[in-house]
Design an enzyme around this catalytic site. Sequence first.
Site, PDB file in Angstrom:
ATOM      1  N   LYS A   1       0.845  -1.218  -0.141  1.00  0.00           N
ATOM      2  CA  LYS A   1       0.127  -0.027   0.114  1.00  0.00           C
ATOM      3  C   LYS A   1       0.639   1.164   0.050  1.00  0.00           C
ATOM      4  O   LYS A   1       0.542   2.299  -0.704  1.00  0.00           O
ATOM      5  CB  LYS A   1      -0.968   0.089   1.340  1.00  0.00           C
ATOM      6  CG  LYS A   1      -1.744   1.373   1.225  1.00  0.00           C
ATOM      7  CD  LYS A   1      -2.581   1.351   2.582  1.00  0.00           C
ATOM      8  CE  LYS A   1      -3.729   0.353   2.743  1.00  0.00           C
ATOM      9  NZ  LYS A   1      -4.480   0.606   3.686  1.00  0.00           N
TER      10      LYS A   1
ATOM     11  N   GLU B   1      10.457  -5.215   3.710  1.00  0.00           N
ATOM     12  CA  GLU B   1      10.559  -6.459   3.196  1.00  0.00           C
ATOM     13  C   GLU B   1      10.056  -6.708   1.537  1.00  0.00           C
ATOM     14  O   GLU B   1      10.840  -7.381   0.730  1.00  0.00           O
ATOM     15  CB  GLU B   1       9.629  -7.588   3.766  1.00  0.00           C
ATOM     16  CG  GLU B   1      10.144  -7.537   5.411  1.00  0.00           C
ATOM     17  CD  GLU B   1       9.302  -6.805   6.263  1.00  0.00           C
ATOM     18  OE1 GLU B   1       9.287  -6.897   7.738  1.00  0.00           O
ATOM     19  OE2 GLU B   1       8.852  -5.879   5.756  1.00  0.00           O
TER      20      GLU B   1
ATOM     21  N   GLY C   1      -4.872  -3.993   5.427  1.00  0.00           N
ATOM     22  CA  GLY C   1      -4.071  -5.147   4.549  1.00  0.00           C
ATOM     23  C   GLY C   1      -4.754  -6.492   4.801  1.00  0.00           C
ATOM     24  O   GLY C   1      -4.857  -7.274   3.747  1.00  0.00           O
ATOM     25  N   ARG C   2      -4.966  -6.644   5.859  1.00  0.00           N
ATOM     26  CA  ARG C   2      -5.541  -8.130   6.181  1.00  0.00           C
ATOM     27  C   ARG C   2      -6.951  -8.497   5.632  1.00  0.00           C
ATOM     28  O   ARG C   2      -7.426  -9.307   5.785  1.00  0.00           O
ATOM     29  CB  ARG C   2      -5.439  -8.471   7.639  1.00  0.00           C
ATOM     30  CG  ARG C   2      -6.367  -7.714   8.486  1.00  0.00           C
ATOM     31  CD  ARG C   2      -5.743  -7.708   9.987  1.00  0.00           C
ATOM     32  NE  ARG C   2      -6.318  -6.769  10.869  1.00  0.00           N
ATOM     33  CZ  ARG C   2      -5.810  -5.397  11.073  1.00  0.00           C
ATOM     34  NH1 ARG C   2      -4.838  -4.929  10.488  1.00  0.00           N
ATOM     35  NH2 ARG C   2      -6.380  -4.697  12.137  1.00  0.00           N
TER      36      ARG C   2
ATOM     37  N   GLU D   1      -4.001  -9.685  14.839  1.00  0.00           N
ATOM     38  CA  GLU D   1      -3.896  -8.275  14.377  1.00  0.00           C
ATOM     39  C   GLU D   1      -4.924  -7.536  14.778  1.00  0.00           C
ATOM     40  O   GLU D   1      -4.622  -6.261  15.053  1.00  0.00           O
ATOM     41  CB  GLU D   1      -3.141  -8.172  13.149  1.00  0.00           C
ATOM     42  CG  GLU D   1      -2.443  -6.855  12.658  1.00  0.00           C
ATOM     43  CD  GLU D   1      -1.874  -7.007  11.236  1.00  0.00           C
ATOM     44  OE1 GLU D   1      -0.522  -7.200  11.399  1.00  0.00           O
ATOM     45  OE2 GLU D   1      -2.513  -6.566  10.248  1.00  0.00           O
TER      46      GLU D   1
ATOM     47  N   HIS E   1      -2.597 -36.797  14.526  1.00  0.00           N
ATOM     48  CA  HIS E   1      -1.113 -37.562  14.679  1.00  0.00           C
ATOM     49  C   HIS E   1      -0.070 -36.776  15.349  1.00  0.00           C
ATOM     50  O   HIS E   1       0.812 -36.911  15.113  1.00  0.00           O
ATOM     51  CB  HIS E   1      -0.709 -38.371  13.363  1.00  0.00           C
ATOM     52  CG  HIS E   1      -1.748 -39.390  12.942  1.00  0.00           C
ATOM     53  ND1 HIS E   1      -1.810 -40.434  13.298  1.00  0.00           N
ATOM     54  CD2 HIS E   1      -2.711 -39.116  12.165  1.00  0.00           C
ATOM     55  CE1 HIS E   1      -2.693 -41.235  12.668  1.00  0.00           C
ATOM     56  NE2 HIS E   1      -3.430 -40.313  11.930  1.00  0.00           N
TER      57      HIS E   1
ATOM     58  N   LYS F   1       9.158  -2.045  13.483  1.00  0.00           N
ATOM     59  CA  LYS F   1       9.470  -1.377  12.272  1.00  0.00           C
ATOM     60  C   LYS F   1      10.496  -0.370  12.529  1.00  0.00           C
ATOM     61  O   LYS F   1      11.531  -0.156  11.885  1.00  0.00           O
ATOM     62  CB  LYS F   1       8.373  -1.051  11.457  1.00  0.00           C
ATOM     63  CG  LYS F   1       7.562  -2.101  10.878  1.00  0.00           C
ATOM     64  CD  LYS F   1       6.421  -1.568   9.927  1.00  0.00           C
ATOM     65  CE  LYS F   1       5.581  -2.630   9.353  1.00  0.00           C
ATOM     66  NZ  LYS F   1       4.181  -2.144   8.804  1.00  0.00           N
TER      67      LYS F   1
END
Length: 553
Positions: free
Chosen positions: A210, A216, A271-272, A357, A388, A516
């Site tokens: 955005k 990253e 974002g999510r 978040e 398992h 950050k």
Amino acid sequence: MPDPATELTSSAEWQALEAQRQALDAIPLRQLFADDPGRARRYFIEGAGLALDFSKNRITDDTLQALVALAQRCNLGDHRAALLRGDPVNVTENRPALHTALRHPGPDGITVDGVDVVAEVQATLGRMEELVAQVLSQARTGFTGQTITDVVSIGIGGSYLGPRLVSEALQPYVQNGMRCHFVANIDGTDISEVLRQVRPETTLFLIQSKSFRTQETLKNGEVARQWFLDQGGTETAVGQHFLAVTANGPAAEAFGIQPDNIFPMWDWVGGRYSLWSAIGLPVALTVGMANFRRLLAGAHAMDQHFQDAPLAQNLPVVMALLGVWYNNFWQADTHAILPYDHYLRSLPEHLQQLDMESNGKGVTTLGTALGYDSGPVIWGGVGSNGQHAFHQLIHQGTRLIPADFIIPLESHNPVASHHADLFANCLSQSRAMMTGKTLDEARAELVADGYSADEVERLAPHKVIPGNQPSNTLMMDKLTPETLGALIALYEHRTFVQGVIWQVDSFDQWGVELGKQLGQEILPRLLDDTAPGAGSDSSTDHLIDRFRSVRRR
């Protein structure tokens, strides 16, 4: 000013639920079923192509009524209306959270600051449709004229988790064998491994950020760009092979991306919650725009169900209230997501970000400290693998762990009796969590197996399973673009409802920002021995020195 958290916990509705908790504490789930033959049918609701069996929960009709009363006390209806019409429900940033507008079919508009956002969304979908049609029809090729065969999506957080989940889940709908790859991690291994699988002349790169400042994403984008040039691409070809989804067009252009290859993001989408926007381009390029629109239609159907269904028959509301019930009245610290479908293997990770978040907050929307727990730890894994592995903790551990079992009734890959076996596993696990095994039942089993009296007494306690572990079973006829869209939207609204009850802002994420900020201080010290900044703390300083010493070698 009254403390909203204290007002909530001292309310009659909260106290009624405390009383319900005490009343149900000594009543096993198996007894609730034995006493109520109609329980399974009564605690079963449907909407938007999904069906929910919530009968294996530690509730009665009185509990459900008390939970709905709590939602009404928190003015859920007003908050829901505010979300859907575009009010600034993100109070700390004074923004709407209009992910529902991204899947609104129109023509009805939703206006934000005088702009019809639905019209903007539809225009962007039109641009996406044109791009996807060009690529999948091979009208748009690579710089050597070869067909595009691969898409590499470079993003992180919501620009990665949602699109990756949907791309995996809709694998049966892939068009023309298009392959989709995702890069998120700043660990150089991630981008390196992906680049080994693709060729520059047949690959499109999507830079998804955005702000177009996410460290990253930009660093991985720069690596991809340099690799492209090193492998024979040209600066002109960069504009042909690199696209961006961002709210910062000038930065994307400075990167070398052509304006007509830049798709918008908006401040009113977190974002999510963004996979429904152009962030979903890797999905659309892989499965085709028609299937992407089907995904949006399924999510919109869940939006309509969330808006219109009565609270006690409303899928997101009921699941949210059950989560509040266990989180705040039974002290359940975690919630397990157990998809019994290989295509949904990344769902737990997507829901981790969505839920944790959004609701991992310690203060109310007014900034006062919470006097109760907010969001639980979300975790899980695909069935039947978990049986398992971590199911042992659920069955015989000391913690209460509510779980959501998610399964389609029909498989895309009907191999032998596999799907019946899978469905049997799903049902048996939810039943075992509910019923458990008593000491007498464990003894009887051992006697039937021929063990001596002494061995029966020694081993029986180890075979006891307490039961009373609550679960939901969420089903769809088949995993399709529509049912997948509805499923993800259901959890979005579930998260929002819980935020309303807990009185937190589900749409900011200030906790993400501190790391950050500190990273920007630490990075120069790692790269330059003379950089100022020593003295942050002894642990950090020592670890920086260790990194520098290896780097110097």
